[in-house]
Design an enzyme around this catalytic site. Sequence first.
Site, PDB file in Angstrom:
ATOM      1  N   SER A 293       7.940  -3.911  -9.406  1.00  0.00           N
ATOM      2  CA  SER A 293       7.770  -2.902 -10.458  1.00  0.00           C
ATOM      3  C   SER A 293       9.113  -2.640 -11.131  1.00  0.00           C
ATOM      4  CB  SER A 293       7.235  -1.603  -9.856  1.00  0.00           C
ATOM      5  OG  SER A 293       6.071  -1.867  -9.107  1.00  0.00           O
TER       6      SER A 293
ATOM      7  N   GLN B  28      11.356   8.713   0.059  1.00  0.00           N
ATOM      8  CA  GLN B  28      12.078   7.463   0.292  1.00  0.00           C
ATOM      9  C   GLN B  28      13.128   7.161  -0.776  1.00  0.00           C
ATOM     10  OE1 GLN B  28       8.266   5.237   0.133  1.00  0.00           O
ATOM     11  NE2 GLN B  28       9.422   3.646  -0.931  1.00  0.00           N
TER      12      GLN B  28
ATOM     13  N   GLY C 181       1.732  -9.223  -7.361  1.00  0.00           N
ATOM     14  CA  GLY C 181       2.097  -9.111  -5.941  1.00  0.00           C
ATOM     15  C   GLY C 181       1.203  -8.096  -5.249  1.00  0.00           C
ATOM     16  N   HIS C 182       1.080  -6.912  -5.863  1.00  0.00           N
ATOM     17  CA  HIS C 182       0.189  -5.896  -5.297  1.00  0.00           C
ATOM     18  C   HIS C 182      -1.248  -6.425  -5.231  1.00  0.00           C
ATOM     19  CE1 HIS C 182       3.248  -3.117  -7.299  1.00  0.00           C
ATOM     20  NE2 HIS C 182       3.300  -2.718  -6.040  1.00  0.00           N
TER      21      HIS C 182
ATOM     22  N   LYS D   7       7.782  -9.539   0.667  1.00  0.00           N
ATOM     23  CA  LYS D   7       8.906  -9.306  -0.248  1.00  0.00           C
ATOM     24  C   LYS D   7       9.796  -8.205   0.313  1.00  0.00           C
ATOM     25  CE  LYS D   7      10.524  -7.402  -4.212  1.00  0.00           C
ATOM     26  NZ  LYS D   7      10.471  -6.001  -4.513  1.00  0.00           N
TER      27      LYS D   7
ATOM     28  N   GLN E  29      10.952  -3.734   5.546  1.00  0.00           N
ATOM     29  CA  GLN E  29       9.927  -2.677   5.616  1.00  0.00           C
ATOM     30  C   GLN E  29       8.765  -3.109   6.512  1.00  0.00           C
ATOM     31  OE1 GLN E  29       8.589  -0.324   2.086  1.00  0.00           O
ATOM     32  NE2 GLN E  29       6.940  -1.812   2.041  1.00  0.00           N
TER      33      GLN E  29
END
Length: 282
Positions: free
Chosen positions: A186, A61, A36-37, A149, A153
Amino acid sequence: MKLIKDPQGMHSFSLKAKYRGKTIGFVPTMGYLHEGHLSLVEAARGKSDVVIVSIFVNPLQFGANEDFDRYPRDFNHDKKQLQNFDVDVLFIPSRDDIYQESHRTFVDVEGLSKRLCGISRPALFRGVTTILAKFFNIVSPDFVFMGEKDFQQLLIVRQMVRDLNLPVEVIGLPTVREFDGLAMSSRNKYLSPKERQNAAVLCQALNLGRQEIEKGERDKHKLLLRLRSLVGTIPSIRLDYLVMVDPDTLAEKKDLNGRTLLALAAYFGKTRLIDNILVEAK
Ligand code: AMP
């Protein structure tokens, strides 16, 4: 690939690149990189002259009882992965360089940050927007690449960029999934083999929702019950939320016409996973 730890060094690298007329693409991450990254890095490589990736597990966060200390980290593996993608700079500042003891300024996007994930993770988005505002000043990117995803955000960062006139274009990219549909994360590393197998039910529920809306289902409550009972077939999952919301405001949709974001967050023990899917009713 150049490794830069010091924010000042990062800033002067970027200023020099800009002076030479280069565009900068930036991919902020917390590391423990997966495909994904890497899809974001690939997109950055395709669109920018200079690609900068950051790895920083941002303490701001995480809430007091969350997983900051045990968040997965594997710097050497991350570095190797990025070397295959022709990344120009890997920016890895230390916590002390980013948050000095005297740090007192925070960026908070009102409204959107209080919905969905913001309810059970009240520190999350204030932490994200604060670190990204800082990173945008340090890295001076023309483009920032972020995953759908983390749909909420992405929306919040877009709002911040508009509200603060930040000179960066936010580019959202589709969620990369495992073979069975589970969104790559992750945090999937925390799952036991059994939990990992069961986790596919999350995206199965979202897909079922999409199919039913596309087939013409407009009874939101009936559909939500169906999706919740599908997730409920796995007793070890505790849903935090499973909602059908307006993708621009994240407010609950009254009906299922037009664009609808199906979004969920769920706990397997202490592990919290999120996923979403955007549906367009014709
Ligand atoms: P993180 O390291 O979890 O903070 O994520 C860094 C960036 O990667 C964020 O923009 C995420 O939305 C994005 N990202 C994480 N997982 C995925 C995925 N499965 N597909 C696409 N982008 C992702």
